[in-house]
Design an enzyme around this catalytic site. Sequence first.
Site, PDB file in Angstrom:
ATOM      1  N   HIS A  61     -29.907 -51.293 -39.460  1.00  0.00           N
ATOM      2  CA  HIS A  61     -30.363 -51.657 -40.808  1.00  0.00           C
ATOM      3  C   HIS A  61     -29.566 -50.897 -41.873  1.00  0.00           C
ATOM      4  O   HIS A  61     -29.856 -49.751 -42.188  1.00  0.00           O
ATOM      5  CB  HIS A  61     -31.859 -51.330 -40.931  1.00  0.00           C
ATOM      6  CG  HIS A  61     -32.484 -51.823 -42.190  1.00  0.00           C
ATOM      7  ND1 HIS A  61     -33.817 -52.137 -42.286  1.00  0.00           N
ATOM      8  CD2 HIS A  61     -31.977 -52.046 -43.433  1.00  0.00           C
ATOM      9  CE1 HIS A  61     -34.107 -52.530 -43.512  1.00  0.00           C
ATOM     10  NE2 HIS A  61     -33.003 -52.479 -44.228  1.00  0.00           N
ATOM     11  N   ARG A  65     -23.332 -53.727 -49.230  1.00  0.00           N
ATOM     12  CA  ARG A  65     -23.150 -54.238 -50.604  1.00  0.00           C
ATOM     13  C   ARG A  65     -21.995 -55.205 -50.838  1.00  0.00           C
ATOM     14  O   ARG A  65     -21.865 -55.740 -51.936  1.00  0.00           O
ATOM     15  CB  ARG A  65     -23.026 -53.080 -51.613  1.00  0.00           C
ATOM     16  CG  ARG A  65     -24.185 -52.095 -51.599  1.00  0.00           C
ATOM     17  CD  ARG A  65     -25.502 -52.755 -51.953  1.00  0.00           C
ATOM     18  NE  ARG A  65     -26.539 -51.775 -52.241  1.00  0.00           N
ATOM     19  CZ  ARG A  65     -27.836 -51.971 -52.013  1.00  0.00           C
ATOM     20  NH1 ARG A  65     -28.243 -53.129 -51.502  1.00  0.00           N
ATOM     21  NH2 ARG A  65     -28.719 -51.058 -52.309  1.00  0.00           N
ATOM     22  N   HIS A 233     -38.416 -50.580 -41.362  1.00  0.00           N
ATOM     23  CA  HIS A 233     -38.896 -49.385 -42.091  1.00  0.00           C
ATOM     24  C   HIS A 233     -40.429 -49.240 -42.198  1.00  0.00           C
ATOM     25  O   HIS A 233     -40.976 -49.220 -43.290  1.00  0.00           O
ATOM     26  CB  HIS A 233     -38.266 -49.303 -43.483  1.00  0.00           C
ATOM     27  CG  HIS A 233     -38.195 -50.614 -44.251  1.00  0.00           C
ATOM     28  ND1 HIS A 233     -39.290 -51.403 -44.493  1.00  0.00           N
ATOM     29  CD2 HIS A 233     -37.134 -51.242 -44.824  1.00  0.00           C
ATOM     30  CE1 HIS A 233     -38.906 -52.464 -45.183  1.00  0.00           C
ATOM     31  NE2 HIS A 233     -37.602 -52.391 -45.392  1.00  0.00           N
ATOM     32  N   ASP A 308     -31.610 -47.736 -43.157  1.00  0.00           N
ATOM     33  CA  ASP A 308     -31.819 -48.500 -44.390  1.00  0.00           C
ATOM     34  C   ASP A 308     -30.931 -47.942 -45.514  1.00  0.00           C
ATOM     35  O   ASP A 308     -31.374 -47.798 -46.658  1.00  0.00           O
ATOM     36  CB  ASP A 308     -33.296 -48.520 -44.813  1.00  0.00           C
ATOM     37  CG  ASP A 308     -33.583 -49.629 -45.834  1.00  0.00           C
ATOM     38  OD1 ASP A 308     -32.667 -50.419 -46.131  1.00  0.00           O
ATOM     39  OD2 ASP A 308     -34.725 -49.693 -46.338  1.00  0.00           O
ATOM     40  N   GLY A 327     -34.087 -47.332 -53.449  1.00  0.00           N
ATOM     41  CA  GLY A 327     -33.096 -47.255 -52.368  1.00  0.00           C
ATOM     42  C   GLY A 327     -32.368 -45.931 -52.320  1.00  0.00           C
ATOM     43  O   GLY A 327     -32.160 -45.273 -53.352  1.00  0.00           O
TER      44      GLY A 327
HETATM   45 ZN   LIG Z   1     -36.537 -53.646 -46.654  1.00  0.00          ZN
HETATM   46 ZN   LIG Z   2     -33.099 -52.573 -46.291  1.00  0.00          ZN
END
Ligand SMILES: [Zn+2]
Ligand SMILES: [Zn+2]
Length: 432
Positions: A61, A65, A233, A308, A327
């Site tokens: 994960h 970009r 997540h 993530d 993020g």
């Molecule tokens: Zn997510």
């Molecule tokens: Zn994600």
Amino acid sequence: MKSLLIKNGHVVDPANGRDELLDVYIRNGIIKEVGKRVRRKADETLDARGLYVVPGLIDMHAHLREPGREDEETITSGTRAAAAGGFTSVCVMPNTTPVIDSQTGIKYIVTCAQTNGVVNVYPIAAITKNRQGEEINEFGDLITHGAIAFSDDGRPVMNSEIMRRALEYTAMFDVPILDHCEDLNLSEGGMINEGYTSTILGLKGIPSSAESTLVGRDIELAEFTGGRVHICHVSTRPSIELIQLAKHQDIRITAEVTPHHLTLTDETVRLSSFNTNTKVKPPLCSEMDRQSLINALLSGTIDVIATDHAPHTNIEKDKVYTEAPFGLIGLETAVPVLLTDLVNPGIIPFSLMIEKMTISPARILKLDRGTLSVGAVADVTLITPKKRWVISAKRFFSKSANSPFIGKRVKGAVHGTIVGGRLIYLQGKMLV
Ligand SMILES: [Zn+2]
Ligand SMILES: [Zn+2]
């Protein structure tokens, strides 16, 4: 291609139950022999005394970009960040601009990764057209061109009927849906976990039920359709309890947790004086939630540790807390943070951490990686457990520096990364 002999390392290979001092011999990009005192002539010998030798880590994960936000990250920079973090494979989320929901998009990622990438890149395609949650993509066609899973990550599929159809369709190919569980009506306007800290700080909270209601729904739909759901997540205790129950009933469900949810809580937001690098979805939760995540990792309720990795520029993050985007980046900090906060204090075994970052994601995604078996592709990570250092943005290969771990004192580091038999990263230096 050259041959390489890694000598005297502590091999930890959960897929084969290995945890001992062994040599690893690699030729033509393939693992040819693993054993004690391997007597082979090699073009290059690497003395791994004092190092762990583990299968190349897999991050299932990450957000690199590209295309669309090359100011935040690119496949060039993101795969180098992965290599520096010990990851030899990264699975990339499709929430780019444009969204990866077509043959062309998948081809772009595959070609760009072959040209500019330094680690293996596996594309994940969107579940719905433009991630709008309205119309399902051509899964069969996308799989043919290289998609390994489907996800609208960053956004949930709020329409249950669409999710049902997506699960029925993916079940035909036995490919998982990587599920971002967030009820948008419940999370609307929320900044951090809803609880004592959000009240003290006067920030609108996101209740834990925003996650668990969709976890519950998608467990029901997985059972109903026979499709495979992988919960991304996971962050709260109620979600863990639902996943645990579903696993006992043999429903086809797997789950992942991030290093930041395993090591930080909503208190971190207060203690860091609103550092916007603690703003993430799902939000950092309570200590009780964090403890249940650790227990779920130990019990097998959680299958995978994934980063993530979600880069944002300084300009984007240098705002008041309520306005900064959600993020944080994780590829280069995962190993040292997990070692320092969970492995070194004896909370989780090192071999368990490696299992959750190698063979476990490989099995879920059916990737032919994650082991040091003879005959396997020689993706290998070398980890030094003793090195003490301080995490610094200056060392990042990522284009972004939105990490809540900057300034953290850690013990343990990635020493080297080998992809397909080729040493590409060694002690802070990228060799490609
Ligand atoms: Zn997510
Ligand atoms: Zn994600």
